[in-house]
Design a protein around this motif. Structure first.
Motif, PDB file in Angstrom:
ATOM      1  N   ARG A 116       0.839  -1.206   0.000  1.00  0.00           N
ATOM      2  CA  ARG A 116       0.000   0.000   0.000  1.00  0.00           C
ATOM      3  C   ARG A 116       0.874   1.255   0.000  1.00  0.00           C
ATOM      4  O   ARG A 116       0.567   2.237  -0.684  1.00  0.00           O
ATOM      5  N   ARG A 117       1.949   1.218   0.760  1.00  0.00           N
ATOM      6  CA  ARG A 117       2.864   2.372   0.798  1.00  0.00           C
ATOM      7  C   ARG A 117       3.494   2.616  -0.575  1.00  0.00           C
ATOM      8  O   ARG A 117       3.655   3.761  -1.003  1.00  0.00           O
ATOM      9  N   ALA A 118       3.846   1.535  -1.264  1.00  0.00           N
ATOM     10  CA  ALA A 118       4.454   1.680  -2.587  1.00  0.00           C
ATOM     11  C   ALA A 118       3.499   2.370  -3.552  1.00  0.00           C
ATOM     12  O   ALA A 118       3.911   3.238  -4.343  1.00  0.00           O
TER      13      ALA A 118
ATOM     14  N   VAL B 101       7.450  -2.301  -5.262  1.00  0.00           N
ATOM     15  CA  VAL B 101       6.470  -3.392  -5.299  1.00  0.00           C
ATOM     16  C   VAL B 101       7.177  -4.735  -5.128  1.00  0.00           C
ATOM     17  O   VAL B 101       6.722  -5.618  -4.377  1.00  0.00           O
ATOM     18  N   ILE B 102       8.309  -4.904  -5.793  1.00  0.00           N
ATOM     19  CA  ILE B 102       9.077  -6.146  -5.654  1.00  0.00           C
ATOM     20  C   ILE B 102       9.570  -6.299  -4.211  1.00  0.00           C
ATOM     21  O   ILE B 102       9.459  -7.372  -3.601  1.00  0.00           O
TER      22      ILE B 102
ATOM     23  N   ASN C 280       3.503 -11.086  -5.000  1.00  0.00           N
ATOM     24  CA  ASN C 280       3.666 -12.409  -5.607  1.00  0.00           C
ATOM     25  C   ASN C 280       2.829 -12.599  -6.863  1.00  0.00           C
ATOM     26  O   ASN C 280       2.519 -13.731  -7.241  1.00  0.00           O
ATOM     27  N   GLY C 281       2.442 -11.512  -7.503  1.00  0.00           N
ATOM     28  CA  GLY C 281       1.682 -11.634  -8.739  1.00  0.00           C
ATOM     29  C   GLY C 281       0.202 -11.887  -8.550  1.00  0.00           C
ATOM     30  O   GLY C 281      -0.498 -12.297  -9.488  1.00  0.00           O
TER      31      GLY C 281
ATOM     32  N   GLY D 165       4.111  -3.224 -12.459  1.00  0.00           N
ATOM     33  CA  GLY D 165       4.345  -4.667 -12.421  1.00  0.00           C
ATOM     34  C   GLY D 165       3.291  -5.503 -11.730  1.00  0.00           C
ATOM     35  O   GLY D 165       3.578  -6.633 -11.315  1.00  0.00           O
ATOM     36  N   MET D 166       2.044  -5.021 -11.666  1.00  0.00           N
ATOM     37  CA  MET D 166       1.014  -5.788 -10.979  1.00  0.00           C
ATOM     38  C   MET D 166       0.066  -6.448 -11.978  1.00  0.00           C
ATOM     39  O   MET D 166      -0.118  -5.975 -13.110  1.00  0.00           O
TER      40      MET D 166
END
Length: 525
Positions: free
Chosen positions: A300-302, A357-358, A363-364, A393-394
């Motif tokens: 959420r912070r990202a 995010v990474i 985890n996708g 990347g989500m």
């Protein structure tokens, strides 16, 4: 395609509404077009803006809000507080009368407060700190608290989202799970029940028994002087038809206009744009905290740091004067709100956000975004959210549906595989989320709170401390503490602040600033 020529031509060709001409009675009748149909008459039962607008016609409040958004006596003459802060006595001013001819008594007020405190969020906080809403005599309300509640007057005087409106005791005894349908108040207008046709029109008449205060009117306080004999609400669902009606002089006031029609209205020599609410609405991205992936605070912070509010606000309105960036979890411009998100919200570029995010351990998981197609101010928020999350990347699943389906889906607490959801965007009137107690987007009530179900016991303790604050300095410190906590835990992401216009005939004067349209103080030049 709608053009100014089309609208003016249609207006000139034939009357658009089967109503008596305003010209027949211009000094006596004010004709208003609400933003939506009035279906719920009880303004305590629902926070809907149209019901609150109606409520301020019919009912009054013990305290109102002045131009500085501070509570001041309205039905009240004043109050006293015991040395320990646990007993409040509120004295009624003289001349208060209900529309059925009965005097307003302290018993009516105590029963009204008790019912409101079971329904409204701020009221529930007050109710949790209250031993009893009682009376000393017909003119004196006695509120006995179990602990100090420094925000009491702000609670009972708040102007939006179920204000603490006063009803006769017999109506206030209605169970809060049921609506009050008999509209007997002590406000400046009487509701004409025999002329009410839902989906068509609502009629109010000036209440001759109303005694206005002597102070100048401001927001929901001061002298509520009515200058029209009748107020007629005409429901016109089609925005173009409504715009044509005000240009033709068949109505006086439109609650809302489409942004695309604003330039056309603004060009008309006898119609002006009108903005009653200077604080507008806040757009919000709301997470589902119960299910992966957004039960992860680092993720959420990202996203908070990746959100650039500019494209979101540009998508809501192309007019720069109708939008503002607001780097805060509370609406900018309101008392106590500091822009504490500056340097946090939107602080990462796409590549840095992708790495964040990474690092958060994503985890996708599939991210289901619920997005209404039929609300122009909300639909682009979901589209832009999906685009942003894909860039960082989500695994995004944008589900476009009608608003009714969104409302039904977003109460589901199931995983996305079973019909649940991950993100839904919406808007809030700024005044309704103005402080730590009323801001549902930052509260941490868990499954008893707003959908998304953010659970944060530390936030709730800060809110409780803020409600009990004894000084303005202490209250401000706690307000900032709640704000910083929201920016740290990210129950929601603020997307910016926008403002909508209505329209009025140019011969109307005296319209007040408020979170809803108010019809006292208005006159015809």
């Amino acid at each position: 395609m709608i053009t100014r020529r089309t609208l003016i031509g249609a207006a000139a060709a034939t009357p658009l509404l089967s109503l008596p001409s305003i010209a027949q009675n211009r000094t006596k009748t004010l004709r208003y077009v609400p933003g939506s149909n009035l279906t719920v008459l009880d303004p305590v039962f629902t926070p809907a803006a149209v019901s609150i607008t109606h409520g301020y016609c019919v009912f009054d409040t013990l305290y109102g809000m002045d131009a500085n958004l501070q509570p001041v006596p309205q039905m009240a003459a004043g109050h006293t507080v015991s040395d320990d802060g646990l007993t409040w006595e509120i004295t009624l001013r003289d001349g208060l009368m209900f529309h059925d001819g009965e005097p307003v008594r302290a018993q009516d007020c105590a029963a009204s407060l008790a019912r409101w405190a079971k329904r409204d969020g701020f009221g529930q906080a007050l109710g949790a700190a209250t031993e009893s809403f009682g009376v000393k005599d017909d003119k004196t309300i006695v509120i006995k608290l179990t602990r100090p509640f420094g925000q009491l007057l702000h609670a009972i005087g708040k102007p939006h989202s179920s204000p603490a409106m006063i009803m006769p005791e017999r109506l206030a005894m209605t169970d809060i799970s049921s609506q009050v349908t008999e509209m007997i108040g002590s406000g400046p207008f009487r509701f004409m029940a025999d002329e009410y046709v839902s989906g068509d029109r609502m009629v109010y008449e000036k209440f001759e028994g109303y005694v206005p205060r002597s102070e100048a009117a401001a927001w929901t306080s001061g002298g509520k002087v009515v200058n029209f004999d009748r107020l007629v609400w005409q429901v016109i669902p089609d925005p173009a038809t409504a715009a044509a009606a005000i240009q033709a002089g068949e109505v006086d006031w439109l609650a809302t206009i489409l942004p695309d029609l604003a330039p056309i209205i603004d060009m008309h020599p006898q119609v002006n744009l009108h903005r009653s609410d200077p604080f507008g609405v806040v757009s919000v991205m709301r997470f589902n905290h119960l299910q992966p992936p957004f039960n992860n605070v680092e993720l959420r912070r990202a996203i908070l740091k990746a959100v650039d509010q500019t494209p979101f606000m540009q998508a809501v309105t192309a007019d720069e004067s109708n939008r503002d960036l607001c780097l805060a979890s509370f609406p900018c411009g309101l008392p106590g709100v500091n822009e504490l998100g500056d340097g946090i919200i939107g602080s990462l570029d796409v590549e840095a956000a992708r790495q964040a995010v990474i690092d958060a351990g994503y985890n996708g998981e599939r991210v289901v975004i619920l997005n209404p197609t039929d609300i122009a101010s909300i639909h682009p928020l979901g589209v832009l959210t999906a685009d942003l999350l894909e860039k960082i990347g989500m695994n995004v699943d944008l589900q476009d549906t009608d608003w009714g389906t969104v409302v039904q889906r977003r109460v589901s607490k199931e995983p996305v595989e079973n019909g649940g959801w991950s993100i839904a965007c919406t808007t809030w009137p700024s005044i309704s989320i103005a402080n730590p107690a009323t801001n549902a987007t930052t509260r941490g009530l868990g499954e008893n709170g707003w959908w998304g179900w953010s659970k944060d016991e530390e936030m709730e303790q800060i809110v409780a401390d803020w409600l009990s604050a004894g000084t303005e300095e202490e209250a401000q410190t706690l307000f900032d503490k709640a704000h910083n906590r929201a920016l740290d835990q990210v129950p929601s992401v603020p997307l910016g602040q926008s403002f909508g216009d209505g329209a009025v005939r140019s011969d109307l004067t005296g319209m007040l600033e408020a979170s809803v349209n108010l019809f006292w103080n208005v006159d015809r030049a």
